[in-house]
Design a protein around this motif. Sequence first.
Motif, short mmCIF file in Angstrom:
data_model
loop_
_atom_site.label_atom_id
_atom_site.label_comp_id
_atom_site.label_asym_id
_atom_site.label_seq_id
_atom_site.Cartn_x
_atom_site.Cartn_y
_atom_site.Cartn_z
N ASP A 101 0.86 -1.19 0.00
CA ASP A 101 0.00 0.00 0.00
C ASP A 101 0.89 1.24 0.00
OD1 ASP A 101 -1.93 1.96 0.35
OD2 ASP A 101 -2.38 1.41 2.42
N CYS A 102 1.00 1.88 -1.16
CA CYS A 102 1.86 3.06 -1.30
C CYS A 102 1.02 4.28 -1.59
CB CYS A 102 2.87 2.86 -2.43
SG CYS A 102 4.05 1.53 -2.13
N ARG A 103 1.46 5.41 -1.05
CA ARG A 103 0.80 6.68 -1.32
C ARG A 103 1.84 7.78 -1.43
NH1 ARG A 103 -3.58 6.38 2.63
NH2 ARG A 103 -3.25 4.19 2.49
N THR A 104 1.52 8.77 -2.24
CA THR A 104 2.40 9.91 -2.43
C THR A 104 1.88 11.07 -1.60
OG1 THR A 104 2.96 9.15 -4.64
CG2 THR A 104 3.43 11.45 -4.13
N LEU A 105 2.76 11.68 -0.82
CA LEU A 105 2.40 12.78 0.07
C LEU A 105 3.30 13.97 -0.22
CD1 LEU A 105 2.45 10.63 3.32
CD2 LEU A 105 0.41 11.32 2.07
N GLY A 106 2.81 15.17 0.01
CA GLY A 106 3.64 16.37 -0.07
C GLY A 106 4.09 16.74 -1.46
N THR A 107 3.22 16.64 -2.45
CA THR A 107 3.62 16.99 -3.81
C THR A 107 3.60 18.49 -4.07
OG1 THR A 107 1.36 16.66 -4.58
CG2 THR A 107 2.88 14.80 -4.80
N THR A 108 2.91 19.24 -3.22
CA THR A 108 2.90 20.70 -3.36
C THR A 108 3.41 21.33 -2.08
OG1 THR A 108 0.60 20.81 -2.61
CG2 THR A 108 0.96 20.70 -4.97
N GLU A 109 3.92 22.55 -2.21
CA GLU A 109 4.46 23.26 -1.06
C GLU A 109 3.36 23.50 -0.03
OE1 GLU A 109 6.85 27.39 -0.09
OE2 GLU A 109 6.29 26.91 -2.14
N GLY A 110 3.72 23.33 1.21
CA GLY A 110 2.73 23.55 2.26
C GLY A 110 3.29 23.22 3.62
N GLU A 111 2.39 23.08 4.58
CA GLU A 111 2.84 22.76 5.93
C GLU A 111 3.44 21.36 5.95
OE1 GLU A 111 -0.80 21.41 8.55
OE2 GLU A 111 -1.23 23.29 7.52
N PRO A 112 4.35 21.11 6.90
CA PRO A 112 5.03 19.82 6.94
C PRO A 112 4.07 18.66 7.17
CG PRO A 112 6.01 21.37 8.49
CD PRO A 112 4.78 22.00 7.95
N LEU A 113 4.46 17.51 6.68
CA LEU A 113 3.75 16.27 6.96
C LEU A 113 4.28 15.77 8.30
CD1 LEU A 113 4.39 14.71 3.47
CD2 LEU A 113 2.30 15.85 4.21
N ARG A 114 3.42 15.15 9.08
CA ARG A 114 3.82 14.67 10.40
C ARG A 114 3.52 13.19 10.51
NH1 ARG A 114 0.38 15.34 15.47
NH2 ARG A 114 1.72 14.54 17.11
N LEU A 115 4.49 12.41 11.00
CA LEU A 115 4.33 10.97 11.21
C LEU A 115 4.58 10.66 12.68
CD1 LEU A 115 6.59 9.64 8.30
CD2 LEU A 115 4.17 10.20 8.18
N TRP A 116 3.79 9.74 13.25
CA TRP A 116 4.02 9.28 14.62
C TRP A 116 3.32 7.95 14.78
CZ3 TRP A 116 0.27 12.68 13.24
CH2 TRP A 116 -1.00 12.54 13.78
N GLN A 117 3.57 7.27 15.89
CA GLN A 117 2.90 6.01 16.18
C GLN A 117 1.97 6.19 17.36
OE1 GLN A 117 2.90 3.68 18.81
NE2 GLN A 117 4.29 4.86 20.09
N ALA A 118 0.86 5.46 17.34
CA ALA A 118 -0.10 5.52 18.45
C ALA A 118 -1.01 4.31 18.37
CB ALA A 118 -0.92 6.81 18.38
N ASP A 119 -1.68 4.01 19.48
CA ASP A 119 -2.70 2.98 19.45
C ASP A 119 -3.92 3.47 18.68
OD1 ASP A 119 -1.18 1.17 20.91
OD2 ASP A 119 -1.86 1.98 22.81
#
Length: 125
Positions: A101-119
């Motif tokens: 399962d692949c997805r493309t993120l952040g193709t245009t200028e803007g606020e940062p993408l955020r990644l984290w782990q959680a339940d």
Amino acid sequence: MSLCIAAGGKVIALVASSFTLSWSHSTAHTEWWERWEVTAEGLRPVEARILGAGAGMEPPPDAVLKADGWHYRPDLPPQREVFLAASGATGGGWRLCVDEDCRTLGTTEGEPLRLWQADACGADG
């Protein structure tokens, strides 16, 4: 455990124990690739590959050159969150894959993408 992604004002939750990130550098157009583990302590980079070097993108001294680029193990502890800048200058953004399962993120200028782990993923994670 979920990989949480905040992008474009939305929060996406993906059940994952690991994921990969790949992108092209905006100036040198050099391909970068990383594999991360989703752990209770956070997101941990475990493997990386750089197709070429240049413009502040040199592989670390312990990198090994193979047919598909320079391979190395990032020396970073688990990260509580990871921010990915979206400059809009790469033409392709970030490619994030969990299994097939692949997805493309952040193709245009803007606020940062955020990644984290959680339940359970929430906007304030």
